[in-house]
Write an enzyme that holds these catalytic residues in place. Structure first.
Site, short mmCIF file in Angstrom:
data_model
loop_
_atom_site.label_atom_id
_atom_site.label_comp_id
_atom_site.label_asym_id
_atom_site.label_seq_id
_atom_site.Cartn_x
_atom_site.Cartn_y
_atom_site.Cartn_z
N THR A 197 0.79 -1.14 -0.08
CA THR A 197 -0.09 -0.06 0.12
C THR A 197 0.89 1.07 0.11
O THR A 197 0.35 2.26 -0.45
CB THR A 197 -0.95 -0.06 1.14
N SER A 212 2.70 -4.43 3.60
CA SER A 212 1.49 -4.28 4.66
C SER A 212 0.96 -5.63 5.01
O SER A 212 1.56 -6.85 4.61
CB SER A 212 0.23 -3.62 4.03
N GLY A 213 0.06 -5.67 5.96
CA GLY A 213 -0.49 -7.03 6.50
C GLY A 213 -0.14 -7.39 8.00
O GLY A 213 -0.21 -8.44 8.07
N GLU A 215 -1.56 -7.32 10.50
CA GLU A 215 -2.81 -8.07 11.16
C GLU A 215 -2.94 -9.47 10.55
O GLU A 215 -3.90 -10.12 11.51
CB GLU A 215 -4.20 -7.47 10.84
N ASN A 305 3.03 -2.86 13.89
CA ASN A 305 2.60 -3.68 14.88
C ASN A 305 3.06 -5.11 14.80
O ASN A 305 3.03 -5.66 13.65
CB ASN A 305 1.25 -3.66 15.10
N ASP A 347 -1.68 -1.23 19.73
CA ASP A 347 -1.61 -0.80 18.23
C ASP A 347 -0.98 0.47 18.02
O ASP A 347 -1.46 1.44 17.45
CB ASP A 347 -3.01 -0.96 17.60
N ASP A 349 1.91 1.52 16.74
CA ASP A 349 2.78 1.35 15.85
C ASP A 349 3.15 2.70 15.18
O ASP A 349 2.19 3.35 14.82
CB ASP A 349 2.57 0.21 14.75
#
Length: 574
Positions: A197, A212-213, A215, A305, A347, A349
């Site tokens: 992203t 990204s990603g 989570e 995170n 969270d 981060d």
């Protein structure tokens, strides 16, 4: 006779070709470009274009232009808008920073026409407002945390580089938008949560991009690629393997600044065997574009995170998550890191891009890096070593920031979506201030009994630490802050409170003493020294990206993306 006929036909063909070439050279859609070189990127801060995400390698978003100033800003008006009103859904975001070179603006769009969700790259002629070319990619199966998001492109040579939602890095011809190469990134399965992203960064003959990603149980990384072939030069994993020293860290009981963390390190040690392989899916995304120091050869970026296992933060400090880090551009080797929050449960981060600046400290000038945190403080580090120089005053209210969950729920501010999110800050070397977008979104942190019981069932060997869940109280006041932070002292010079939280947008500052910031639906101009409002323009009620400014034919222009596409502003004539 036949020879004469052939000669006449040949002359006719040449004439037709010449006429076609002449017509093509006058066609405004045909782009004449200068290849973007390393020297151009190093000098980007003093030029008239906007060549890279943060305008220059320092990510300062400072422009040395003065045509739009305190006296003329009221004459700003839209010259044209590329795009149209669309049917907007909540998963569609306008977060792109356009780039500008040779009179052409290039931006990314999330595909807000419902038939075309995905990755769009669009080139616009700034003299006519006409679209020159567009490129569209429909991603394959993906797992996305935060909707259809893309924050921009990189320019290098004669190409445009963009990352896709399904973890591809693509090089496009800057003249035509045609694909030069399309690389599926190795080890980044989009179905498992890997995606791109951020806007890539072109630096030192390499194209840098991070995943990204966080989570979804990824193992985060920052990659460097060859701009001509798409071959990978190196990869820095944001989660170190056991062979690389592991991600357990020192089991810190405080943040580096001394704030107490609610950890039971004895329990974490007991649980370590059950989570021995947690580093393989430990998170650590790279949300936004790095800064680059050519003299030190350092790429400086934020690492996101940790990824929860069964919704629980795994044991250990979870290195190098929640860190500001520096790697060597030539090798990708880690030079230093500063972990803002070890073992993050909230969270918090680093998401806003780092900004390079030089500040006075202990009687001398120190090369520094600033990062506006989701914690609500700006962290200023020595960029040679990663040593903390100062932490600013909070730019949003802070309450129970590092508290554990309770059965009744504890009120925490700025909250998981608060502080400074991804919107980029700006820095003016003339005022010495960092301009930060912040959000106050307090939340209740409550023990989730069902999730705690399920985690115990899945991991019978772990200790019964309660798992928390955040809920947002609709009755609580939520607002945004736009703040001028003194880089030399960390003190707040002035602050504007705005109605909506500033979880989108971005800042821009100019040599004329203006600072611009975008909020949902509006673009604003303030006096950079005092914060006095000078100009405001309503775009639409959807998300607005970070503003930029540039010169075209000797005239200063302003541009910003929104849910309608891109709007370009100029000064009206007297």
């Amino acid at each position: 006779m036949r020879k004469v006929l052939f000669a006449a036909l040949a002359l006719l063909a040449l004439a037709v070709a010449a006429i076609a070439l002449s017509m093509r050279s006058r066609d405004p859609r045909v782009v004449s470009i200068r290849p973007v070189s390393d020297s151009m990127l190093r000098a980007a801060g003093s030029g008239g274009d906007w060549l890279t995400y943060g305008r220059d390698f320092a990510n300062q978003r400072f422009a040395p232009f003065t045509q739009i100033n305190h006296e003329t800003v009221q004459r700003l008006e839209p010259l044209f808008q590329e795009g149209s009103r669309r049917l907007i859904k909540s998963y569609m975001r306008a977060e792109s920073t356009p780039v500008v070179a040779d009179g052409v603006l290039i931006y990314t769009d999330p595909g807000m026409r419902l038939a075309e969700p995905g990755n769009h790259v669009i080139a616009v002629d700034l003299r006519t407002g006409r679209r020159i070319w567009s490129w569209y990619h429909r991603p394959g199966a993906t797992a996305l945390c935060c909707g259809l998001v893309n924050r921009g492109v990189a320019l290098y040579g004669d190409k445009v580089y963009v990352g896709t939602l399904d973890a591809r890095l693509v090089a496009l011809d800057r003249r035509t938008g045609e694909v030069v190469w399309n690389q599926q990134v190795n080890g980044a399965d989009p179905a498992k949560g890997y995606s791109f992203t951020m806007a890539p960064l072109a630096a030192g003959g390499k194209i840098l991009i991070g995943t990204s990603g966080g989570e979804f149980g990824i193992r985060g990384f920052l990659d460097a690629y060859d701009p001509e072939t798409g071959q990978r030069h190196w990869r820095f994993y944001t989660i170190p393997s056991p062979e690389e020293g592991g991600w357990w860290g020192r089991l810190s009981l405080t943040t580096p600044e001394g704030d107490r963390l609610p950890r039971d390190t004895a329990e974490e040690r007991r649980d370590s065997a059950a989570y021995a392989d947690a580093w393989r899916r430990g998170g650590g995304p790279v949300w936004t574009t790095p800064a680059y120091d050519p003299e030190l050869g350092l790429v400086i970026f934020g690492i996101g995170n940790p990824s929860g296992i069964d919704r629980r933060t795994p044991p250990g400090d979870n290195l190098y998550t929640n860190s500001i880090a520096a790697v060597d551009l030539g090798t990708g080797k880690l030079r230093w890191y500063y972990q803002v929050v070890p073992h993050d449960q909230w969270d918090y981060d680093p998401a806003s891009p780092p900004v390079l600046l030089d500040i006075r400290h202990d009687g001398g000038v120190v090369p520094a890096v600033a990062q506006a945190g989701k914690t609500g403080w700006v962290y200023i580090l020595d960029r040679r070593s990663g040593k903390l120089l100062r932490r600013s005053e909070p730019f949003v209210p802070i309450e129970n920031i590092f508290s554990p969950p309770t059965s009744k729920g504890v009120r925490i501010a700025p909250g998981t979506r608060g502080g400074s999110n991804w919107p980029p800050a700006a820095y003016s070397p003339e005022t010495g201030a960092i301009y930060v977008l912040g959000s106050h979104i307090p939340m209740l942190y409550t023990i989730d009994s069902a999730a705690t019981a399920e985690a115990r069932r899945r991991q019978p060997g772990v200790s019964p630490t309660p798992i928390g869940v955040f809920t947002e109280d609709s009755g609580e006041e939520r607002f945004g802050t736009f703040t001028a932070v003194d880089a030399a002292t960390g003190k707040i010079r002035w602050q504007r409170k705005v109605e909506p939280p500033l979880i989108t947008g971005g800042a821009l500052v100019t040599a004329s003493g203006l600072v611009f910031f975008a909020e949902p639906g509006y673009l604003n101009a303030l006096h950079a020294e005092t914060g006095k409002p000078l100009w405001r323009y309503e775009l639409d009620r959807g998300a607005v990206g970070p503003p930029i400014t540039f010169m075209v034919d000797g005239k200063q222009r302003l541009a910003v993306t929104s849910t309608r596409g891109v709007t370009v502003f100029g000064l009206s004539e007297e």
